[in-house]
Structures are given as C-alpha cells and as structure tokens.
Design an enzyme around this catalytic site. Structure first.
Site, short mmCIF file in Angstrom:
data_model
loop_
_atom_site.label_atom_id
_atom_site.label_comp_id
_atom_site.label_asym_id
_atom_site.label_seq_id
_atom_site.Cartn_x
_atom_site.Cartn_y
_atom_site.Cartn_z
N HIS A 185 0.83 -1.21 0.00
CA HIS A 185 0.00 0.00 0.00
C HIS A 185 0.87 1.26 0.00
O HIS A 185 0.62 2.20 -0.76
CB HIS A 185 -0.90 0.05 1.25
CG HIS A 185 -1.95 -0.99 1.31
ND1 HIS A 185 -2.07 -1.84 2.39
CD2 HIS A 185 -2.94 -1.33 0.45
CE1 HIS A 185 -3.10 -2.65 2.18
NE2 HIS A 185 -3.64 -2.37 1.02
N LYS A 199 -16.32 -7.17 5.91
CA LYS A 199 -15.00 -7.82 5.83
C LYS A 199 -14.49 -8.26 7.20
O LYS A 199 -13.46 -8.89 7.29
CB LYS A 199 -13.98 -6.89 5.17
CG LYS A 199 -14.11 -6.83 3.67
CD LYS A 199 -12.85 -6.24 3.07
CE LYS A 199 -12.86 -6.38 1.56
NZ LYS A 199 -11.61 -5.92 0.96
N ARG A 208 -2.08 -6.33 -8.14
CA ARG A 208 -0.88 -7.10 -7.85
C ARG A 208 -0.64 -8.18 -8.89
O ARG A 208 0.49 -8.54 -9.17
CB ARG A 208 -0.98 -7.75 -6.47
CG ARG A 208 -1.03 -6.76 -5.33
CD ARG A 208 -1.36 -7.47 -4.06
NE ARG A 208 -2.68 -8.07 -4.23
CZ ARG A 208 -3.55 -8.27 -3.26
NH1 ARG A 208 -3.24 -7.98 -2.05
NH2 ARG A 208 -4.72 -8.81 -3.50
N SER A 214 -2.95 -7.73 2.72
CA SER A 214 -3.32 -7.60 4.13
C SER A 214 -3.78 -8.95 4.68
O SER A 214 -3.48 -9.29 5.83
CB SER A 214 -4.43 -6.57 4.29
OG SER A 214 -3.96 -5.29 3.95
#
Length: 161
Positions: free
Chosen positions: A20, A44, A93, A131
């Site tokens: 990030h 989430k 990514r 993450s």
C-alpha cells in the site's frame, strides 16, 4: 510531474502494508493531493477498528506531505465528488486482481463518468503482499516485519497475540 488533481486511493487497509505504501508513494508523485479513503466495510470483519486503521495509516504515511487519511462509508464516487477528486487509484498485484478491479472501475465510470480510475502496480518485490496474508502470518506468530511498518507489526502482535 505532479498533476493538479486530487486522487483517492480507497481500501480497507486492514492493515496497511508496504505494498500500500509503495502505491501511495507512486500516487503522491503523480497527483497534487492523495486521499487515502479507509472503508468502514463491516462485512469484511476487520482485525482493526476504523479508528485504529486510520491511526496506523497516518503513522505509516507520516512522511508524505500531500496525503490525507479519511474514513468513508458511502459510495466511492459520491465520496470522490464530496472531496473534488478526479481520479480513483486502484492497485493491481496480479492478473487475478484485474477482473474484479475492472468491474469496479466500469461501474464507477457508469455512476460518475467524470471520475477516472487509474491502475497502479506495486514494485515487483511487493506484488505478493496482501493484508489477508499478513494477518494470517501474524495470527500464527510469524514474522511480518518484511511486509509492514514496525508500528503495524506491533499492533498486530497486540491484537492477534
């Protein structure tokens, strides 16, 4: 060359990683102002509550002079309009990220044609960091120091043991 535009980099940032930070660095060199928009997103089930994510993100990104960290819990395009942002930044990514990100960008364009989405990729050495993986490693007592700032590492240790 910085453009005189405001960009929004949205996400859950649970927690913020070196990946990030790399994208924030790239964006801060391109845009006059970058708003890190931290999503409330209770679906989430984040490890850190919203204020902790804001505080950690502010700490990790303290050296940047053209960023602002803000929470949001409305449609991203509405948030962008409220903050006079012309650009949404999304990180990709791998090819597997593209389909979902393309769908989001297309929907955002439909809702707000005047807001553009730009995809950025992290440095090759950071492309595998997420993450979710960081939380998984931390929850099993693994060393996350190659992937996150020291303050995030400490917070994960406190939170996950």
């Amino acid at each position: 060359m910085k453009q005189a535009l405001t960009a929004i980099y949205p996400g859950t940032f649970d927690p913020i990683t070196h990946g990030h930070s790399d994208l924030v660095n790239r964006a801060s060199n391109l845009f006059k102002k970058v708003i890190i928009a931290i999503a409330v997103n209770p679906s989430k089930q984040p490890v850190f509550d919203l204020q902790q994510r804001i505080d950690l993100t502010n700490e990790v990104l303290a050296d940047f002079d053209n960023i602002e960290v803000l929470p949001f819990d409305i449609l991203l395009v509405d948030f962008a309009k409220e903050h006079d942002a012309q650009v949404v930044i999304r990180g990709i990514r791998a090819v597997s990220d593209f389909e979902f990100e393309f769908q989001l960008a297309s929907m955002n364009r439909r809702l707000a044609p005047d807001i553009e989405t730009i995809f950025l990729t992290p440095a090759d050495k950071l492309a595998y960091i997420s993450s979710s993986l960081v939380k998984e490693i931390a929850s099993h007592g693994g060393d996350v120091s190659p992937f996150v700032h020291s303050s995030v590492k400490a917070a994960l240790k406190t939170r996950l043991g």
